[in-house]
Design a protein around this motif. Structure first.
Motif, PDB file in Angstrom:
ATOM      1  N   HIS A 110     140.578   7.281  -7.488  1.00 50.85           N
ATOM      2  CA  HIS A 110     141.052   5.919  -7.215  1.00 50.85           C
ATOM      3  C   HIS A 110     140.171   4.873  -7.903  1.00 50.85           C
ATOM      4  N   ALA A 111     138.867   5.144  -7.932  1.00 49.12           N
ATOM      5  CA  ALA A 111     137.946   4.199  -8.569  1.00 49.12           C
ATOM      6  C   ALA A 111     138.234   4.094 -10.065  1.00 49.12           C
ATOM      7  N   ARG A 112     138.464   5.249 -10.687  1.00 55.45           N
ATOM      8  CA  ARG A 112     138.788   5.242 -12.126  1.00 55.45           C
ATOM      9  C   ARG A 112     140.062   4.449 -12.363  1.00 55.45           C
ATOM     10  N   ARG A 113     141.041   4.697 -11.496  1.00 51.53           N
ATOM     11  CA  ARG A 113     142.326   4.014 -11.672  1.00 51.53           C
ATOM     12  C   ARG A 113     142.164   2.497 -11.542  1.00 51.53           C
ATOM     13  N   LYS A 114     141.356   2.076 -10.583  1.00 56.43           N
ATOM     14  CA  LYS A 114     141.112   0.643 -10.405  1.00 56.43           C
ATOM     15  C   LYS A 114     140.398   0.075 -11.629  1.00 56.43           C
ATOM     16  N   MET A 115     139.450   0.842 -12.164  1.00 51.84           N
ATOM     17  CA  MET A 115     138.728   0.357 -13.349  1.00 51.84           C
ATOM     18  C   MET A 115     139.665   0.245 -14.544  1.00 51.84           C
ATOM     19  N   MET A 116     140.550   1.219 -14.675  1.00 52.97           N
ATOM     20  CA  MET A 116     141.505   1.169 -15.793  1.00 52.97           C
ATOM     21  C   MET A 116     142.363  -0.088 -15.685  1.00 52.97           C
ATOM     22  N   THR A 117     142.820  -0.362 -14.449  1.00 51.71           N
ATOM     23  CA  THR A 117     143.648  -1.561 -14.244  1.00 51.71           C
ATOM     24  C   THR A 117     142.861  -2.819 -14.588  1.00 51.71           C
ATOM     25  N   LEU A 118     141.609  -2.869 -14.144  1.00 58.27           N
ATOM     26  CA  LEU A 118     140.776  -4.046 -14.432  1.00 58.27           C
ATOM     27  C   LEU A 118     140.573  -4.210 -15.928  1.00 58.27           C
ATOM     28  N   LYS A 119     140.353  -3.076 -16.590  1.00 54.93           N
ATOM     29  CA  LYS A 119     140.110  -3.152 -18.036  1.00 54.93           C
ATOM     30  C   LYS A 119     141.370  -3.613 -18.764  1.00 54.93           C
ATOM     31  N   GLU A 120     142.513  -3.112 -18.302  1.00 53.50           N
ATOM     32  CA  GLU A 120     143.770  -3.557 -18.931  1.00 53.50           C
ATOM     33  C   GLU A 120     143.966  -5.053 -18.752  1.00 53.50           C
ATOM     34  N   LYS A 121     143.698  -5.517 -17.508  1.00 50.46           N
ATOM     35  CA  LYS A 121     143.830  -6.956 -17.243  1.00 50.46           C
ATOM     36  C   LYS A 121     142.826  -7.726 -18.077  1.00 50.46           C
ATOM     37  N   GLY A 122     141.600  -7.153 -18.178  1.00 47.10           N
ATOM     38  CA  GLY A 122     140.531  -7.815 -18.928  1.00 47.10           C
ATOM     39  C   GLY A 122     140.896  -7.993 -20.377  1.00 47.10           C
ATOM     40  N   SER A 123     141.599  -6.999 -20.924  1.00 45.65           N
ATOM     41  CA  SER A 123     141.965  -7.103 -22.339  1.00 45.65           C
ATOM     42  C   SER A 123     143.069  -8.142 -22.544  1.00 45.65           C
ATOM     43  N   ASP A 124     143.783  -8.473 -21.419  1.00 43.93           N
ATOM     44  CA  ASP A 124     144.822  -9.503 -21.520  1.00 43.93           C
ATOM     45  C   ASP A 124     144.260 -10.909 -21.304  1.00 43.93           C
TER      46      ASP A 124
ATOM     47  N   MET B  50     135.185  16.101 -20.206  1.00 42.14           N
ATOM     48  CA  MET B  50     135.109  14.683 -19.832  1.00 42.14           C
ATOM     49  C   MET B  50     135.986  13.871 -20.781  1.00 42.14           C
ATOM     50  N   ASP B  51     136.819  13.032 -20.270  1.00 41.75           N
ATOM     51  CA  ASP B  51     137.707  12.300 -21.163  1.00 41.75           C
ATOM     52  C   ASP B  51     137.024  11.041 -21.704  1.00 41.75           C
ATOM     53  N   ARG B  52     137.762  10.353 -22.587  1.00 44.81           N
ATOM     54  CA  ARG B  52     137.177   9.208 -23.291  1.00 44.81           C
ATOM     55  C   ARG B  52     136.775   8.091 -22.318  1.00 44.81           C
ATOM     56  N   PHE B  53     137.619   7.883 -21.331  1.00 49.91           N
ATOM     57  CA  PHE B  53     137.345   6.820 -20.359  1.00 49.91           C
ATOM     58  C   PHE B  53     136.019   7.067 -19.629  1.00 49.91           C
ATOM     59  N   ASP B  54     135.821   8.331 -19.190  1.00 55.67           N
ATOM     60  CA  ASP B  54     134.578   8.667 -18.488  1.00 55.67           C
ATOM     61  C   ASP B  54     133.369   8.499 -19.397  1.00 55.67           C
ATOM     62  N   ARG B  55     133.560   8.916 -20.670  1.00 59.75           N
ATOM     63  CA  ARG B  55     132.445   8.802 -21.621  1.00 59.75           C
ATOM     64  C   ARG B  55     132.041   7.337 -21.807  1.00 59.75           C
ATOM     65  N   GLU B  56     133.045   6.493 -21.970  1.00 62.77           N
ATOM     66  CA  GLU B  56     132.763   5.060 -22.157  1.00 62.77           C
ATOM     67  C   GLU B  56     132.115   4.459 -20.909  1.00 62.77           C
ATOM     68  N   LEU B  57     132.645   4.893 -19.770  1.00 60.89           N
ATOM     69  CA  LEU B  57     132.105   4.396 -18.500  1.00 60.89           C
ATOM     70  C   LEU B  57     130.628   4.765 -18.377  1.00 60.89           C
ATOM     71  N   ARG B  58     130.316   6.011 -18.698  1.00 59.54           N
ATOM     72  CA  ARG B  58     128.921   6.454 -18.603  1.00 59.54           C
ATOM     73  C   ARG B  58     128.029   5.714 -19.592  1.00 59.54           C
ATOM     74  N   GLU B  59     128.569   5.459 -20.770  1.00 60.23           N
ATOM     75  CA  GLU B  59     127.773   4.711 -21.759  1.00 60.23           C
ATOM     76  C   GLU B  59     127.469   3.309 -21.250  1.00 60.23           C
ATOM     77  N   GLN B  60     128.511   2.656 -20.735  1.00 59.86           N
ATOM     78  CA  GLN B  60     128.345   1.277 -20.283  1.00 59.86           C
ATOM     79  C   GLN B  60     127.465   1.180 -19.031  1.00 59.86           C
ATOM     80  N   LEU B  61     127.602   2.149 -18.154  1.00 63.75           N
ATOM     81  CA  LEU B  61     126.858   2.083 -16.892  1.00 63.75           C
ATOM     82  C   LEU B  61     125.496   2.775 -16.969  1.00 63.75           C
TER      83      LEU B  61
END
Lengths: 425, 189
Positions: free
Chosen positions: B172-186, A1-12
């Motif tokens: 796709h959901a992860r990718r959308k979240m990554m984009t949102l998070k990047e925008k959020g940090s801006d 599991m990568d860092r992004f998934d880990r953070e996501l699971r923690e937050q959610l």
């Protein structure tokens, strides 16, 4: 599991809202719905009161009153939702006549291949372009569900499975092509791999076959029906740059083998278009001679025949007349509803069309935006009902049933032959 | 978080005619899964009132079919599947379809709905806000993955799709979240 998934699971991992939606108020509301036998603090109070009928009625009245006050702020929308839900759950109460007989020991014997077409306006010209998908709906652990899904229409044809695909041609049109892709007892056919991997793309060989001559009209084809061995197709032809009103519509019934790329590209005049005349399918019927063009279309509960008639009052516009005949089993192997419309309405008041299995155990009830698959002979059919979302621009073009030992074979093959939606979709 | 359903196997043993035992069983189920069912219903619909109605319907259905517990592999996927099917039925009721157009505009940022206000005020953190703002097919799969921590197979069962589709949607959901998070940090999204 990568860092992004880990953070996501923690937050959610936390609850989504700071307020708890499932509170004591809602819990009481659920217990209230179960009826008067509940054992709650109020019931304990009633025990003390000796279960006096008058007391019970009083408490009930007080509670109803309290709920009415509490519910005053609920919107009309909510009431309508509840009404809709109550209507939907009609069958949980007193069933309409005739009652559907159930069997505690029954099992789901049927599965079906469901083919749907999705239309959108053609960005290249007149008409619409279509996408197709097929799902195999079968029982897993006693629950009907989609066990395989993929692009194109996977049509059983004898011992074979043919994949019908819509591929764009070089003139801005869209043609239907078909190839055998699998065979029962064998599996995937070796030559099918290209079509299976990229069902929405024409191979170079197919493009060469489909390419129209210079100045030839572009052709858009739409599948209206697929089953057994025949397909019903709507063709719209137009010349680039011409007015939309100059587009021509033709409807053909073909043997699926006529959709092989080398056959499908040979269109031109009506006489040259490979097709099956109505008289070939219904040889005994009167007045079928000359009906080269005809269509198989869906009416509620059955597949029906339409033929074109040019009316002198409507110059250049053809009227599609209904022909009151039963299609033979060579065209539609099973086209009889096991349920009456009152029973269908009882199962789903929003159903506008329905299909039932030849085994009489499974119904596909079609709403405008979903299909509800109901194993209606089972006592717990409500719980085992499966809802398959359908886009409003989607139309059913194929329902083919398998029973008993064929179900496992279909499952095995469908998983191999139907590819999940591509990442792009 | 939903736990293993094994400890609830006894619930299926409540005899259909023993109303007292069945009510006790339902009480246990509501204790264990009430929040999860409501949260999932809310995640799908983003409407408080509707989540209440759906939760009520889910437990009512569960009560009526307690005897089936012995047949289901996992209580949690069973309840989540009922929740999802019920939510979809409710959302597709004739009345709500009229409301959906407004929701659609709200999702496109042309209207700010009451639901968005609720989420804005009550969401426990920024990540939940972002997930709840995703289109349904992406937020559902992320919530099943990250909140309910279901396996691929379980997610596919609940969503009624293949595991391949689940993988594709998760991607796709992860990718959308990554984009949102990047925008959020801006700055604000």
């Amino acid at each position: 599991m990568d860092r992004f998934d880990r953070e996501l699971r923690e937050q959610l991992a936390k609850e989504p809202l700071v307020r708890n939606g499932f509170d004591e108020r809602l819990r009481r509301r659920i217990e209230e719905r179960l009826g008067p036998e509940r054992r709650t603090p109020r019931k304990a109070f009633l025990n003390v009161a000796g279960y006096a009928v008058a007391g019970l009625l009083t408490v009930a009245a007080v509670w109803i009153g309290m709920w009415r006050v509490a519910e005053q702020n609920r919107s009309l929308a909510d009431e309508a939702v509840m009404r809709a839900a109550d209507t939907f759950n009609l069958h949980q109460g007193t069933p309409l006549i005739p009652e559907i007989s159930t069997d505690e020991s029954a099992a789901i014997r049927s599965a079906f291949l469901l083919g749907v077409r999705r239309d959108q306006p053609n960005p290249e010209g007149v008409g619409v372009v279509s996408q197709y998908r097929t799902m195999l709906v079968a029982a897993e652990s006693g629950m009907p569900q989609v066990v395989a899904e993929g692009s194109g229409i996977l049509m059983p044809y004898g011992r074979e499975f043919w994949l019908i695909r819509a591929v764009p041609d070089l003139a801005g049109g869209q043609r239907l092509v078909a190839k055998p892709v699998g065979r029962t007892g064998e599996g995937v056919l070796q030559e099918a791999s290209e079509a299976l991997e990229m069902p929405d793309v024409a191979s170079e060989a197919e493009l060469a076959e489909l390419a129209p001559m210079t100045g030839e009209p572009a052709i858009l084809e739409q599948l209206l029906f697929a089953g057994n061995r025949y397909v019903s197709i709507r063709q719209v032809t137009w010349v680039a740059g011409a007015y939309a009103a100059e587009a021509q519509e033709r409807l053909w019934v073909k043997n699926v083998e006529m959709l092989r790329p080398d056959e499908s590209g040979k269109s031109g005049t009506a006489g040259e278009e490979p097709h099956v005349a109505l008289s070939e399918v219904l040889p005994g019927e009167k007045d079928n001679s000359g009906r080269e063009e005809w269509a198989i279309i869906r009416e509620p509960g059955r597949w029906a025949v339409r033929y074109p008639e040019e009316d002198e009052r409507t110059v250049n516009r053809r009227i599609w007349r209904a022909l009151p005949v039963m299609l033979p089993s060579s065209v539609v192997s099973h086209d009889r509803l096991d349920l009456g419309w009152d029973q269908i309405a009882q199962l789903d008041p929003l159903a506008k069309d329905a299909y039932t299995s030849p085994a009489g155990d499974l119904a596909a009830l079609v709403r405008s935006d979903a299909i509800r698959v109901v194993p209606y002979r089972l006592p717990d059919a409500t719980l085992r009902t499966y809802t398959l979302p359908l886009d409003e621009s989607e139309t059913i073009v194929m329902v083919q049933w398998a029973l008993d030992r064929y179900v496992d074979e279909w499952k095995r093959l469908a998983v191999l032959l139907l590819k999940p939606e591509s990442a792009a979709s | 978080m939903l736990e293993s359903g094994r400890e609830f196997e006894w619930i299926g043993c409540a005899a259909p005619e023993d109303a007292e035992a069945r009510r006790a069983a339902l009480g246990e189920l509501m204790d264990a899964y009430g929040k999860d069912v409501w949260n999932y219903a809310f995640s799908i619909t983003r409407k408080w009132d509707l989540a209440d109605d759906i939760t009520q319907e889910v437990f009512f259905k569960a009560y009526r079919h307690l005897h089936n517990f012995r047949r289901v592999a996992s209580v949690k996927t069973w309840l989540l599947t009922i929740t999802r099917n019920t939510a979809i039925d409710f959302m597709r009721s004739a009345f709500l379809r009229k409301v959906t157009l407004i929701d659609h505009l709200a999702e496109r940022g042309q209207l700010r709905s009451a639901e968005q206000e609720v989420i804005e005020k009550l969401a426990v953190n920024e990540t939940w806000k972002q997930v709840l703002a995703l289109p349904r097919k992406y937020r559902e799969v992320l919530i099943l993955f990250a909140h309910y921590q279901l396996s691929l197979k379980e997610m596919a069962d609940v969503l009624g799709v293949t595991e391949g589709t689940v993988k594709s949607r998760l991607f796709h959901a992860r990718r959308k979240m990554m984009t949102l998070k990047e925008k959020g940090s801006d700055g604000p999204v």
